[in-house]
Design an enzyme around this catalytic site. Structure first.
Site, short mmCIF file in Angstrom:
data_model
loop_
_atom_site.label_atom_id
_atom_site.label_comp_id
_atom_site.label_asym_id
_atom_site.label_seq_id
_atom_site.Cartn_x
_atom_site.Cartn_y
_atom_site.Cartn_z
N SER A 133 99.72 -8.16 100.98
CA SER A 133 99.21 -7.74 102.74
C SER A 133 99.80 -9.08 102.86
O SER A 133 99.43 -10.38 102.37
CB SER A 133 97.46 -7.64 102.28
N TYR B 155 89.42 -11.49 100.95
CA TYR B 155 90.37 -10.68 100.20
C TYR B 155 91.56 -11.81 100.82
O TYR B 155 92.13 -11.23 99.66
CB TYR B 155 90.04 -9.50 101.31
#
Length: 264
Positions: free
Chosen positions: A144, A157
């Protein structure tokens, strides 16, 4: 995805897509099915429908990838069923919003387990199979933009995805030449949960207009990149990170400079 002719096919290849029952993972599973791969997907609970294209349907396996034993059993069962394993797409992951200052140890450990340790467990299991095959295999980690820029609100995350990029490069070094390991750095993608992530349609339109390609990404954009990395076209690509982000987010400081600029 609607039935359509694939860019190219990978007949006889066997693929696993973790978290392949919805969102980006489902798009990847459908694209590989359309390319004539045998596809297995996993999740903690079986969905109402499975990825299916042109009469080809993915098989489902209930599995919690955070448990190394379950991950290995899942991978082994797919390899035993088909006699081989060619492609692993480590797509399962995600995180709710959480303030880093108050995130509990249990929460932090769970996010790290899902986004970093689970891909490692699956990759280790896949490598044991792929390394023995004459044709080797391809492992693709879905990362990501949170891994390569600050990720306020999802700091843990972001840290896990940054670790996944580092892991990708290291595994490529350790497991070549039989197994290629690459990562896709996913940008702002509009999935079925887009409203929860990005807000109203007006907000999403504003985000889209800020990107160089003037639209948010779709699952099939990521799936096309995964198909490329899994294919012979990427035979000399390993340890790479492929950004699928529409050109990237515009730096905030440019907007601040523009807002304070003196009129001509």
């Amino acid at each position: 995805m609607p039935d359509q002719q694939p860019l190219f096919t990978l007949p006889g290849r066997v693929a696993i897509v973790t978290g392949g029952t919805r969102g980006i993972g489902r798009s990847i599973a459908e694209t590989l099915l359309n390319a004539q791969c045998e596809v297995a997907v996993c999740g903690r609970h079986e969905p109402a429908s499975l990825p299916s294209v042109n009469g080809r349907t993915a098989s489902f396996h209930a599995c919690d990838l955070r448990d190394a034993g379950q991950a290995r059993a899942f991978v082994d069962s797919v390899a035993e069923r088909h006699g081989r394993l060619d492609i692993l797409v480590n797509n399962a992951g995600g995180s709710p919003q959480a303030d880093a200052a108050t995130a509990s140890p249990r929460f932090s450990e769970a996010i790290l387990a899902l986004n970093l340790l689970a891909p490692l467990h699956a990759a280790q299991a896949a490598n044991r199979v792929m390394a023995t095959q004459e044709t080797g295999g391809s492992i693709i980690n879905i990362a990501s933009v949170s891994a390569i820029r600050p990720s306020p609100g999802t700091a843990i995350y972001g840290a896990a995805k940054a670790g996944l990029l580092s892991l990708t490069r290291s595994l490529a070094q350790e497991w070549g030449p039989a197994v290629r390991v690459n990562a896709i750095v996913v940008g702002l993608i509009e999935t079925e949960n887009a409203e929860e992530t990005y807000g109203s349609a007006i907000a999403r339109d504003a985000i889209a207009s800020s990107l160089p390609l003037r639209r948010m990404g779709r699952g099939d954009d990521v799936a096309a990149a995964a198909l490329y990395l899994a294919s012979p076209l990427a035979a000399y690509v390993s340890g790479a990170q492929l950004n699928v982000d529409g050109g990237g987010e515009r730096p905030l400081f440019l907007e601040i400079v523009k807002s304070y600029a003196k009129p001509d």
